[in-house]
Motif scaffolding. Structure first.
Motif, mmCIF file in Angstrom:
data_model
loop_
_atom_site.group_PDB
_atom_site.id
_atom_site.type_symbol
_atom_site.label_atom_id
_atom_site.label_comp_id
_atom_site.label_asym_id
_atom_site.label_seq_id
_atom_site.Cartn_x
_atom_site.Cartn_y
_atom_site.Cartn_z
ATOM 1 N N GLU A 188 0.417 9.745 -4.644
ATOM 2 C CA GLU A 188 0.549 11.028 -3.966
ATOM 3 C C GLU A 188 1.861 11.745 -4.247
ATOM 4 O OE1 GLU A 188 -0.280 10.661 0.192
ATOM 5 O OE2 GLU A 188 -2.125 9.500 -0.121
ATOM 6 N N LYS A 223 0.839 -1.203 0.000
ATOM 7 C CA LYS A 223 0.000 0.000 0.000
ATOM 8 C C LYS A 223 0.873 1.252 0.000
ATOM 9 C CE LYS A 223 -4.000 -2.035 2.355
ATOM 10 N NZ LYS A 223 -4.860 -1.996 3.564
ATOM 11 N N LYS A 249 0.899 4.421 -2.532
ATOM 12 C CA LYS A 249 0.841 5.805 -2.040
ATOM 13 C C LYS A 249 1.943 6.639 -2.684
ATOM 14 C CE LYS A 249 1.049 8.559 2.197
ATOM 15 N NZ LYS A 249 1.241 8.541 3.670
#
Length: 325
Positions: A273, A265, A269
């Motif tokens: 992001e 995960k 990210k």
């Protein structure tokens, strides 16, 4: 600490880098019986370091102190103290204690050459830390549309791609760097920002000549992730191509790179992001002159992907021992 027999021959390594990438690598390497010289860039002009440079007219100290702490054998409590930032004081301007200490020593001793050994003794450092230069210079980035971007901070933030780097004036490379390079058994270009941590070492043509003429193999520790605006979509081979733009063709002898998929995960990210993607190992693009050492090199510390410092150091040490056979 890893224990080795006392009669183990100490190989000499020189590592060029700056900031977090070099610091992470040194945490592992210092555990092996190696004579380590870390050469650190001094052109950072952002944050606390940048303000100290402007106020005191000195080269950047932030990367130097970060690297010194990574090579220290002091207790964690002392390291935490030296990393402390005066966040509640307007007067002390969010400066870290380690940066203020080195600045105080610079003021007392007059040069890095005299100040760093004192701080090294205080921190019980294994190895030697050398600033690339004593000169107070800035990086200048030349963009693909031939504009000039001044200062490391702006080079990092540049909206246009940087095609070449130079300094604001000619630098005088620390003579001890030349000596370390000539005596090295292995020369390493650390992981870290390709533009602002590694390439700044390769701007001075005299140093590049010394590196190329050194008997030591030249090794590159490739980054785990691309950097937005700097190395978007770069493979391992692309990173080496940038280094050889400055060093010359076929200058790199060996590369250590991650070859395992990062599918956590956290990796998602990074992509969503931060626009950072894993650097892919494109083995089919390499010529036979470069040895590829590949493994699972990543670990997650404080919810950040980092090089596994111990495994990476082990691979470096193993390469040196294999070359001796």
């Amino acid at each position: 600490m890893i224990n080795f027999s006392s009669d183990e021959k100490m190989k000499k390594i020189v590592i060029f880098g700056g900031g977090s990438g070099l610091s992470q690598l040194l945490k592992g390497i210092k555990l092996f019986p190696l004579d380590i010289t870390a050469v650190v860039t001094v052109a950072d002009n952002g944050g606390s370091t940048g303000r100290l440079r402007k106020e005191l007219n000195i080269p950047a100290v932030g990367d130097i102190t970060k690297v010194m702490l990574s090579m220290s054998d002091m207790d964690k409590e002392i390291i935490d103290l030296l990393n402390y930032r005066f966040t509640k004081s307007k007067t002390l301007g969010n400066h870290s204690l380690k940066n203020l200490l080195l600045n105080a020593l610079l003021d007392l001793q007059g040069s890095f050459d005299e100040a760093i050994p004192i701080l090294s003794k205080l921190l019980n450092i294994k190895g030697t830390v050398l600033p690339l230069t004593e000169d107070n210079v800035d990086l200048i980035g030349i963009t693909t549309d031939d504009k000039r971007v001044y200062g490391e901070e702006m080079v990092t933030k540049s909206a246009s791609k940087i095609k070449h780097l130079e300094y604001s004036e000619e630098i005088h490379v620390n003579p001890k760097v030349f000596k370390a390079v000539s005596e090295a058994d292995l020369i390493i270009f650390s992981s870290g920002s390709l533009l602002t941590s590694i390439t700044p070492h390769l701007i001075d043509k005299k140093l590049v000549k010394a590196i190329n003429e050194a008997r030591a193999d030249k090794m590159y520790i490739c980054n785990l992730f691309t950097q937005p605006g700097e190395t978007d979509d770069y493979t391992v081979k692309d990173h080496i191509d940038v280094l050889e733009t400055y060093l010359g063709e076929n200058a790199i002898d060996v590369v250590i790179a991650n070859d395992r998929v990062m599918s956590s995960k956290l990796a998602a990210k990074y992509a969503d992001e931060e626009q950072k993607d894993p650097v892919l190992l494109d083995e089919n693009e390499f010529k036979d002159n470069i040895k590829i050492i590949k493994d699972k090199l990543f670990t997650i510390e404080d919810n950040v992907y980092r090089h596994d410092s111990l495994k990476t150091a082990y691979l470096i040490f193993s390469y040196l021992m294999d070359e001796e056979q």
